[in-house]
Design a protein around this motif. Structure first.
Motif, PDB file in Angstrom:
ATOM      1  N   UNK A  49       0.804  -1.227   0.000  1.00 30.90           N
ATOM      2  CA  UNK A  49       0.000   0.000   0.000  1.00 30.90           C
ATOM      3  C   UNK A  49       0.833   1.272   0.000  1.00 30.90           C
ATOM      4  N   UNK A  50       2.025   1.216   0.599  1.00 23.14           N
ATOM      5  CA  UNK A  50       2.900   2.387   0.609  1.00 23.14           C
ATOM      6  C   UNK A  50       3.427   2.674  -0.784  1.00 23.14           C
ATOM      7  N   UNK A  55       3.368   6.942  -0.996  1.00 29.41           N
ATOM      8  CA  UNK A  55       3.408   7.660   0.280  1.00 29.41           C
ATOM      9  C   UNK A  55       4.850   7.970   0.674  1.00 29.41           C
ATOM     10  N   UNK A  56       5.042   9.168   1.217  1.00 33.39           N
ATOM     11  CA  UNK A  56       6.343   9.524   1.787  1.00 33.39           C
ATOM     12  C   UNK A  56       6.520   8.749   3.084  1.00 33.39           C
ATOM     13  N   UNK A  57       7.495   7.841   3.127  1.00 30.43           N
ATOM     14  CA  UNK A  57       7.633   6.984   4.300  1.00 30.43           C
ATOM     15  C   UNK A  57       8.491   7.598   5.396  1.00 30.43           C
ATOM     16  N   UNK A  58       8.891   8.857   5.224  1.00 28.01           N
ATOM     17  CA  UNK A  58       9.760   9.490   6.209  1.00 28.01           C
ATOM     18  C   UNK A  58       9.164   9.547   7.600  1.00 28.01           C
ATOM     19  N   UNK A  59       7.834   9.568   7.710  1.00 30.94           N
ATOM     20  CA  UNK A  59       7.182   9.603   9.015  1.00 30.94           C
ATOM     21  C   UNK A  59       6.551   8.266   9.381  1.00 30.94           C
ATOM     22  N   UNK A  60       6.938   7.218   8.680  1.00 30.88           N
ATOM     23  CA  UNK A  60       6.368   5.892   8.914  1.00 30.88           C
ATOM     24  C   UNK A  60       6.725   5.382  10.306  1.00 30.88           C
ATOM     25  N   UNK A  61       5.782   4.679  10.928  1.00 31.13           N
ATOM     26  CA  UNK A  61       6.013   3.992  12.199  1.00 31.13           C
ATOM     27  C   UNK A  61       5.630   2.529  12.034  1.00 31.13           C
ATOM     28  N   UNK A  63       3.244   0.876  13.243  1.00 34.77           N
ATOM     29  CA  UNK A  63       1.808   0.643  13.050  1.00 34.77           C
ATOM     30  C   UNK A  63       1.404   0.799  11.588  1.00 34.77           C
ATOM     31  N   UNK A  64       2.162   1.573  10.828  1.00 31.10           N
ATOM     32  CA  UNK A  64       1.875   1.755   9.408  1.00 31.10           C
ATOM     33  C   UNK A  64       2.539   0.724   8.520  1.00 31.10           C
ATOM     34  N   UNK A  65       3.213  -0.237   9.149  1.00 32.77           N
ATOM     35  CA  UNK A  65       3.882  -1.302   8.405  1.00 32.77           C
ATOM     36  C   UNK A  65       3.644  -2.608   9.167  1.00 32.77           C
ATOM     37  N   UNK A  66       2.413  -3.107   9.132  1.00 38.28           N
ATOM     38  CA  UNK A  66       2.035  -4.242   9.991  1.00 38.28           C
ATOM     39  C   UNK A  66       2.756  -5.529   9.624  1.00 38.28           C
ATOM     40  N   UNK A  67       3.367  -6.125  10.643  1.00 40.18           N
ATOM     41  CA  UNK A  67       4.055  -7.414  10.501  1.00 40.18           C
ATOM     42  C   UNK A  67       3.552  -8.325  11.629  1.00 40.18           C
ATOM     43  N   UNK A  68       2.400  -8.939  11.444  1.00 37.09           N
ATOM     44  CA  UNK A  68       1.767  -9.687  12.543  1.00 37.09           C
ATOM     45  C   UNK A  68       2.644 -10.772  13.147  1.00 37.09           C
ATOM     46  N   UNK A  69       3.430 -11.452  12.323  1.00 43.01           N
ATOM     47  CA  UNK A  69       4.286 -12.540  12.829  1.00 43.01           C
ATOM     48  C   UNK A  69       5.732 -12.083  13.021  1.00 43.01           C
ATOM     49  N   UNK A  70       6.308 -11.515  11.981  1.00 39.36           N
ATOM     50  CA  UNK A  70       7.704 -11.103  12.038  1.00 39.36           C
ATOM     51  C   UNK A  70       7.914  -9.989  13.055  1.00 39.36           C
ATOM     52  N   UNK A  71       6.922  -9.126  13.244  1.00 34.86           N
ATOM     53  CA  UNK A  71       7.071  -8.015  14.178  1.00 34.86           C
ATOM     54  C   UNK A  71       7.415  -8.476  15.584  1.00 34.86           C
ATOM     55  N   UNK A  72       6.792  -9.546  16.049  1.00 35.30           N
ATOM     56  CA  UNK A  72       7.085 -10.078  17.383  1.00 35.30           C
ATOM     57  C   UNK A  72       8.518 -10.581  17.464  1.00 35.30           C
ATOM     58  N   UNK A  73       8.984 -11.219  16.394  1.00 29.93           N
ATOM     59  CA  UNK A  73      10.359 -11.715  16.366  1.00 29.93           C
ATOM     60  C   UNK A  73      11.358 -10.558  16.352  1.00 29.93           C
ATOM     61  N   UNK A  74      10.993  -9.460  15.692  1.00 33.91           N
ATOM     62  CA  UNK A  74      11.891  -8.314  15.653  1.00 33.91           C
ATOM     63  C   UNK A  74      12.037  -7.672  17.029  1.00 33.91           C
ATOM     64  N   UNK A 106      10.744  -1.721   2.087  1.00 34.23           N
ATOM     65  CA  UNK A 106      10.721  -2.900   2.951  1.00 34.23           C
ATOM     66  C   UNK A 106      11.725  -2.753   4.091  1.00 34.23           C
ATOM     67  N   UNK A 107      12.925  -2.318   3.769  1.00 33.51           N
ATOM     68  CA  UNK A 107      13.972  -2.160   4.784  1.00 33.51           C
ATOM     69  C   UNK A 107      13.572  -1.108   5.816  1.00 33.51           C
ATOM     70  N   UNK A 108      13.049   0.009   5.342  1.00 34.74           N
ATOM     71  CA  UNK A 108      12.655   1.088   6.238  1.00 34.74           C
ATOM     72  C   UNK A 108      11.521   0.631   7.159  1.00 34.74           C
ATOM     73  N   UNK A 109      10.538  -0.046   6.584  1.00 34.57           N
ATOM     74  CA  UNK A 109       9.417  -0.522   7.380  1.00 34.57           C
ATOM     75  C   UNK A 109       9.839  -1.534   8.420  1.00 34.57           C
ATOM     76  N   UNK A 110      10.717  -2.461   8.036  1.00 35.66           N
ATOM     77  CA  UNK A 110      11.238  -3.421   9.009  1.00 35.66           C
ATOM     78  C   UNK A 110      11.981  -2.695  10.125  1.00 35.66           C
ATOM     79  N   UNK A 111      12.803  -1.712   9.752  1.00 36.98           N
ATOM     80  CA  UNK A 111      13.551  -0.967  10.757  1.00 36.98           C
ATOM     81  C   UNK A 111      12.667  -0.255  11.756  1.00 36.98           C
TER      82      UNK A 111
END
Length: 354
Positions: A49-50, A55-61, A63-74, A106-111
């Protein structure tokens, strides 16, 4: 150099980030994680969607890059960065099938699941490009990552630095890591008199990126011991070039001896860990406990093949406290909202081209 706010020497440290390269190289299963096909799909879906909306991802958090499974591992990996060995290598992102905008998103959102991105230069770049721009470190306004030269062991001005390898060099460019507390312990054993000098503020060149009202150099110790934490801050070339300023505290022969010993230990194969970053690898390093380096490299002639890494500087929530002296470089020592380079007129931006 005059004795500025000398700190007492703390005892030797035995903490998870105190490791020696040859030993930790044998425990790759502890610090290498291979992304699974389902995790890669999760990353791609979060980016769609980004990318579709431009969308300018400079203000991304996060919550705007949902990772239901990987997010917990991160979140678990973040804990290993700040309270464990201090680094992690994520492998397997198929960057060859992405363009740079897709890979960077992808890298920015993961970060963002690890921390809050920070500006990396006076231009406000929230996503950095690490590649040889044909510059030379002898220019006092050049940052070392803009050259193909050996970087030497250093820390960056953020809690965590992340790299995504898009393309490798023709030869060289090996990534090196070393434990700051291992260096500290070795100096403690053999030359505590020199170690004591590194617990005093030392001038470090800002290389032309000077916040309003600040000196053109920093005054931060190589080692700081604050609220039970040993924190390192170091870039030898910038320490040496700070001597170009007439009002910067002078390095004495003993300071040079201490810095040379620090460098000698950092470059000792008994201490450092080396790794080859392959295409699609993501490396995250905790700047307060480790130093990183990159060997010089020979690049490809074709522009489309040249070595290219994307970089993130991250401020990490629930991180260690830093001494107030770090505010002169990090802007503030507020946990989760510190680090980066902000000068007058800086506007946060995402550069998709160099």
């Amino acid at each position: 150099m005059e004795n500025l706010a000398a700190q007492p020497i703390p005892p030797e440290l035995n903490i998870p980030s105190t490791w020696y390269g040859p030993q930790i190289a044998q425990r790759k299963n502890e610090w290498i994680k291979e992304l699974s096909p389902s995790e890669i799909i999760e990353l791609e879906k979060a980016a769609e969607p980004l990318l579709d909306s431009q969308q300018n991802i400079g203000s991304l958090t996060a919550s705007g890059f949902p990772l239901p499974t990987l997010g917990t591992k991160l979140l678990a990996l973040r804990e290993k960065l700040i309270n464990g060995r201090g680094f992690v290598l994520l492998k397997g992102l198929p960057v060859s099938k992405y363009n740079e905008h897709e890979a960077g998103t992808i890298f920015y959102g993961l970060g963002c699941h690890l921390g809050s991105p920070r500006s990396q230069n006076a231009m406000g770049h929230m996503l950095g490009h690490v590649r040889d721009l044909g510059k030379k470190s002898s220019d006092p306004n050049t940052r070392i990552y803009q050259t193909n030269e050996r970087q030497t062991f250093h820390t960056d001005s953020s809690d965590v630095v992340g790299l995504l390898c898009l393309r490798t060099a023709k030869a060289g460019g090996t990534s090196l890591l070393v434990s700051a507390s291992a260096i500290f312990n070795e100096m403690h054993k053999h030359r505590p008199d020199l170690l004591e000098l590194l617990l005093q503020p030392i001038a470090t060149d800002r290389r032309g990126e000077v916040p309003e009202g600040m000196l053109p150099y920093l005054l931060i110790p190589v080692f700081s011991f604050h609220e039970g934490y040993l924190t390192v801050f170091y870039q030898r070339q910038y320490i040496d070039s700070a001597q170009r300023f007439a009002d910067a505290p002078r390095l004495t022969p003993l300071h040079v001896e201490a810095l040379n010993m620090f460098d000698r230990l950092a470059n000792d194969p008994k201490l450092y860990l080396s790794m080859e970053l392959e295409q699609g690898d993501m490396q995250f390093v905790y700047n307060h406990a480790l130093l990183h380096d990159r060997t010089g490299f020979q690049d490809w002639d074709e522009p489309a093949q040249k070595r290219h890494l994307l970089r993130l500087w991250l401020s990490i929530p629930d991180d260690r406290p830093l001494p107030e002296i770090f505010a002169s470089r990090f802007g503030t020592v507020e946990i989760g909202n510190r680090g980066g380079i902000i000068v007058r007129g800086t506007t946060p931006t995402i550069p998709w081209t160099v």
